[in-house]
Design an enzyme around this catalytic site. Structure first.
Site, PDB file in Angstrom:
ATOM      1  N   CYS A 108       0.814  -1.431  -0.027  1.00 38.64           N
ATOM      2  CA  CYS A 108       0.106   0.083   0.159  1.00 38.64           C
ATOM      3  C   CYS A 108       0.851   1.280  -0.041  1.00 38.64           C
ATOM      4  CB  CYS A 108      -0.915  -0.077   1.271  1.00 38.64           C
ATOM      5  SG  CYS A 108      -0.091  -0.063   2.623  1.00 38.64           S
ATOM      6  N   HIS A 161      -2.670   0.884   6.957  1.00 42.24           N
ATOM      7  CA  HIS A 161      -2.965   0.766   5.559  1.00 42.24           C
ATOM      8  C   HIS A 161      -3.150   2.269   5.280  1.00 42.24           C
ATOM      9  CE1 HIS A 161      -4.106  -1.103   2.033  1.00 42.24           C
ATOM     10  NE2 HIS A 161      -5.247  -0.401   1.923  1.00 42.24           N
ATOM     11  N   HIS A 173      -5.890   1.988  -3.834  1.00 47.28           N
ATOM     12  CA  HIS A 173      -5.089   1.512  -2.779  1.00 47.28           C
ATOM     13  C   HIS A 173      -4.632   0.033  -3.150  1.00 47.28           C
ATOM     14  CE1 HIS A 173      -8.115  -1.535  -0.702  1.00 47.28           C
ATOM     15  NE2 HIS A 173      -8.575  -0.742  -1.589  1.00 47.28           N
TER      16      HIS A 173
END
Length: 203
Positions: A108, A161, A173
């Site tokens: 990510c 994240h 993402h």
């Protein structure tokens, strides 16, 4: 020779018209205007008509925005940051790979750093936690395209994240269960784990 070129152009135009007229409506974001724009863009490359460059550019932009809208699942007003949309589109489908940041595989934060470098020329910190410490925090209701969205698994838990906000509650993402994709902040999982949004500033 000139007549032959005109015949070729006419044939190409008919072929494009046939293709778009028989393309299922569901595969085009704008089934009525897209064929006209596509044909105009195609023919302008051969016609040598320099009197209408603005119309040509507008047709190409229209096709591009329609493609980004369809690929990313967004409703666009055709005035969004085209560089961001194009770059994110180019990364869609890249598999997840922890610790990496290439189109062979990326995690990510790797995805976010690459997009910001390519689109804005900005070098971000490599980890999502470091990114969070170096952005201007913004309210969820004030998010803009290009802002970062951060997630954690509950109060007191570390950020795990990060993604890039696009619009309409959607963000791009790299997910461990699907690679680079566009998801919605309204999905139960992301709604539950959303922590904060941040804006990268160059000052």
């Amino acid at each position: 020779m000139k007549n032959s070129l005109l015949y070729c152009l006419a044939a190409s135009s008919l072929a494009l018209s046939f293709f778009f007229e028989h393309t299922p409506a569901s595969s085009l974001n704008s089934p009525v205007t897209a064929p006209v724009a596509a044909e105009a863009s195609f023919l302008s490359a051969f016609s040598g008509d320099d009197d209408k460059p603005a119309a040509s550019a507008s047709s190409r932009d229209s096709l591009a925005y329609n493609y980004y809208a369809q690929t990313l699942g967004l409703k666009l007003a055709f005035n969004e940051d085209k560089n961001l949309l194009q770059t994110v589109t180019d990364w869609i489908g890249t598999p997840y790979s922890y610790g990496n940041n290439s189109k062979k595989g990326t995690d990510c934060s790797g995805f976010v750093t690459r997009v910001f470098k390519e689109v804005y020329g900005v070098t971000l910190q490599r980890s999502s936690r470091s990114m969070f410490q170096n952005v201007k925090h913004v309210a969820k209701t004030e998010m803009q395209s290009g802002d970062l969205v951060f997630f954690r698994r509950g109060p007191g838990q570390p950020i795990y994240h990060v993604g890039i906000y696009l619009q309409d509650g959607k963000f791009a993402h790299s997910a461990c269960n699907g690679g680079v994709m566009v998801s919605s902040l309204h999905q139960a999982y992301y709604q539950r784990n959303f922590y904060a949004a941040g804006r990268v500033t160059t000052n």
